[in-house]
Design an enzyme around this catalytic site. Structure first.
Site, mmCIF file in Angstrom:
data_model
loop_
_atom_site.group_PDB
_atom_site.id
_atom_site.type_symbol
_atom_site.label_atom_id
_atom_site.label_comp_id
_atom_site.label_asym_id
_atom_site.label_seq_id
_atom_site.Cartn_x
_atom_site.Cartn_y
_atom_site.Cartn_z
ATOM 1 N N THR A 370 27.986 -30.466 -33.816
ATOM 2 C CA THR A 370 27.458 -29.721 -34.951
ATOM 3 C C THR A 370 26.217 -29.116 -34.340
ATOM 4 O OG1 THR A 370 28.362 -31.196 -36.610
ATOM 5 C CG2 THR A 370 26.305 -30.111 -37.202
ATOM 6 N N THR A 388 28.305 -26.483 -38.897
ATOM 7 C CA THR A 388 29.262 -27.376 -38.246
ATOM 8 C C THR A 388 30.710 -26.940 -38.409
ATOM 9 O OG1 THR A 388 29.935 -29.704 -38.136
ATOM 10 C CG2 THR A 388 29.489 -28.846 -40.304
ATOM 11 N N ASN A 390 32.501 -29.810 -37.833
ATOM 12 C CA ASN A 390 32.646 -31.260 -37.810
ATOM 13 C C ASN A 390 32.843 -31.761 -36.381
ATOM 14 O OD1 ASN A 390 32.465 -33.784 -38.883
ATOM 15 N ND2 ASN A 390 34.629 -33.953 -39.367
ATOM 16 N N SER A 441 28.176 -34.661 -46.944
ATOM 17 C CA SER A 441 27.667 -34.347 -45.604
ATOM 18 C C SER A 441 26.469 -35.233 -45.275
ATOM 19 C CB SER A 441 27.234 -32.880 -45.564
ATOM 20 O OG SER A 441 26.659 -32.574 -44.318
ATOM 21 N N GLY A 461 24.824 -34.786 -35.214
ATOM 22 C CA GLY A 461 24.959 -36.212 -34.875
ATOM 23 C C GLY A 461 25.681 -37.031 -35.924
ATOM 24 N N GLY A 462 26.435 -36.362 -36.807
ATOM 25 C CA GLY A 462 27.243 -37.080 -37.794
ATOM 26 C C GLY A 462 26.400 -38.026 -38.622
#
Ligand code: DON
Length: 568
Positions: A370, A388, A390, A441, A461-462
């Protein structure tokens, strides 16, 4: 003689003028941009030099990232944008998050036994939600920009036609998705040459991408969401097994939402509201921490409290958070100081609170796929954008002739209660799939405002985005530079798995031992994570800084623009 009322006014003026004079900020001497790719930063600087403001520059940076950093974000994905409008001193949040297709169903990724079909929400067209970024860029430009899209998209269009050099980051990520990308003729045309993935140092062109951007220049949002491109996308996705419809695209809209505001240690943090979980989690963590004099504590004690705050915020994320247009998110309760006091009361000062044990993090490591960028212009406009597709290269599928991969944002939904997604995040009904719903998100574009500093910050970084932004903001509050905040070592806890994950070198051996003795399970990760991009404006001096995460030093770029006219 001066009437008494005028005298009072005059006296008041004498008192107020020096005060106000001190409060008038020194405008930024230069613009500043920090992004994950040098081409993108340069594209933004070019648009500023052509008379664009920070928002026009953001359009340029975003569209360029979609071209040169396709593993991370692009026109096939979405983004969250936080704006500070200098003229009316207010903030705006633009939600350009993807939406589930209208044909999506709650159990679409489960088999007849209710079990998750492996990778079904990750690979290929069924994993793709309806893109939001193209609509976001048009909205940003038309409502807040100063120059037309023909100017702000020009650098990305030129680069797509003339070519750019593939860097080590993108090339290094290709093997992760090699097999799947090779199976999609559209993606293969973008990322393979002579049957092999493009290598670092090779020159690439993408004229399809240029044509797609030119459609946006000519027709605005309709260039993507209606007409030939929309039909091509829908046909391509359906032919390969996806469920998109023409209506999905024509009905997509960005949403402007009220940003979330947090007060902490004399600073205001302006950040992302739902459908991001970032702002609420940040608020909970800061609210919990505000009950302690943590700056004065020893590092282990402080780390313990930060971890316990993280654990509790991520627990609540899993239970309560989802798309606010579909579920009632108990925002007021989660942000209330009383609620934080309750959470604090359950924190043992010297012992970790065990989280329940659940399946470990999924097999896909959180690669920085992202992207975030931050821009400030010489008028004091600010924008922080996290965008992003993802996971690395999204769903690894591209419709031929479009020039971009599609996202796999459907994996950010909770496919079934308690089943972890690729980031090991679990969820419940609040984040279950529904037609037209936005997946929850973690993207947390944020501003810090207070004292003499204003900063824009964010990272990919999720699930780890939120804790990175927390630590970065704490550094900035403590007076750290933009570069130091981007570089600082990181640790993370997300409730489940019950592990404090640390970047190599974050803790000394003694600190690790002390944390373990408190009951924390500390695991040092194999690699670092994140790709933070920070800009900072000192309102006293007018100095600006751009900090680009040193973890990807050769690829990202923080840079300052030409000095503002008033300083020339
Ligand atoms: O919106 C989210 O939270 C995720 N789609 C972000 C993914 C991400 O940051 C991937 N990078 N590691």
């Amino acid at each position: 003689m001066m009437p008494i009322r005028s005298l009072c006014c005059f006296a008041l003026l004498l008192v107020l003028v020096p005060l106000q004079a001190r409060e008038v900020p020194a405008p930024p001497r230069q613009s500043a941009i920090a992004s994950a790719n040098g081409y993108a930063t340069d594209a933004g600087l070019e648009v500023l030099a052509r008379g664009g403001n920070a928002f026009d520059a953001a359009v340029a940076v975003s569209a360029t990232l979609g071209l040169v950093e396709p593993e991370s974000s692009g026109l096939g994905g979405g983004g969250l944008m936080l704006l500070h409008l200098a003229d009316d001193a207010r903030e705006v949040f633009i939600d350009a998050r993807e939406r589930a297709p209208l044909a999506a169903t709650r159990d679409m990724y489960l088999d007849a036994d209710g079990k998750m079909r492996p990778r079904s929400s990750i690979d290929g067209p069924l994993a793709a939600a309806i893109p939001g970024l193209p609509a976001g860029l048009v909205h940003l430009s038309e409502k807040y920009g100063r120059v037309p899209l023909s100017v702000s998209l020009a650098p990305a269009i030129r680069l797509a036609r003339d070519g750019w050099v593939m860097n080590e980051k993108t090339a290094g990520m290709l093997p992760w998705r090699r097999e799947l990308l090779a199976r999609s003729p559209g993606a293969k045309a973008l990322f393979f040459r002579g049957g092999e993935p493009v290598a670092a140092g090779q020159r690439l062109k993408n004229s399809d991408y240029a044509r797609t951007l030119e459609r946006l220049v000519r027709e605005g949002r309709d260039g993507f969401y209606a007409g030939p491109l929309a039909r091509r996308l829908v046909e391509g996705v359906r032919k390969a097994g996806g469920i998109w419809s023409v209506e999905d695209l024509s009905r997509y809209r960005v949403v402007e939402r009220e940003p979330l505001r947090i007060e902490h240690r004399g600073y205001r943090i302006v950040t992302a509201p739902p459908p991001s979980s970032g702002g609420i989690a940040l608020a909970q963590m800061f609210n919990v921490l505000s009950g302690y004099d943590y700056p004065a504590m020893a590092s282990v004690e402080r780390t313990h409290l930060i971890v316990e705050a993280m654990r509790r915020a991520y627990r609540d994320r899993a239970e309560f958070l989802g798309d606010p247009d579909f579920v009632d998110v108990p925002v007021a309760r989660m942000l209330s100081p009383d609620y934080a006091a309750g959470l604090r009361a359950m924190i043992h000062p010297a012992r970790a609170t065990p989280s329940e044990l659940l399946p470990p993090i999924g097999q896909l490591p959180a690669k920085p796929d992202t992207t975030h960028f931050s821009v400030i212009d010489t008028d004091g406009n600010l924008i922080a954008v996290t965008q992003t597709v993802n996971l690395t290269f999204g769903n690894a599928f591209a419709v031929p002739g479009t020039g971009f991969v599609l996202n796999n944002e459907m994996d950010d939904f909770s496919a079934a209660p308690g089943v972890p997604n690729a980031f090991g995040l679990i969820g419940d009904v609040a984040n279950e799939i529904a037609p037209g719903k936005r997946p929850l998100s973690s993207m947390t574009p944020s501003f810090l405002i207070g004292g003499d500093r204003i900063a824009a910050i964010g990272t990919p970084g999720g699930s780890r985005i939120i804790t990175m932004v927390l630590l970065g903001l704490m550094d900035l509050i403590d007076g750290g530079s933009a570069q130091a905040a981007a570089d600082r070592p990181r640790f993370h806890h997300q409730y489940l798995p019950d592990t404090v994950l640390a970047e190599p070198g974050t803790f000394t051996d003694d600190e690790m031992k002390a944390l373990e003795a408190m009951g924390h399970h500390v695991r040092v990760a194999d690699s670092t994570w994140g790709n933070m991009q920070v800009v900072l404006w000192n309102r006293q001096s007018g100095e600006v800084e751009a900090g680009s995460d040193g973890r990807w030093k050769s690829v990202g770029k923080g840079a300052l623009g030409a000095p503002a006219a008033i300083y020339r």
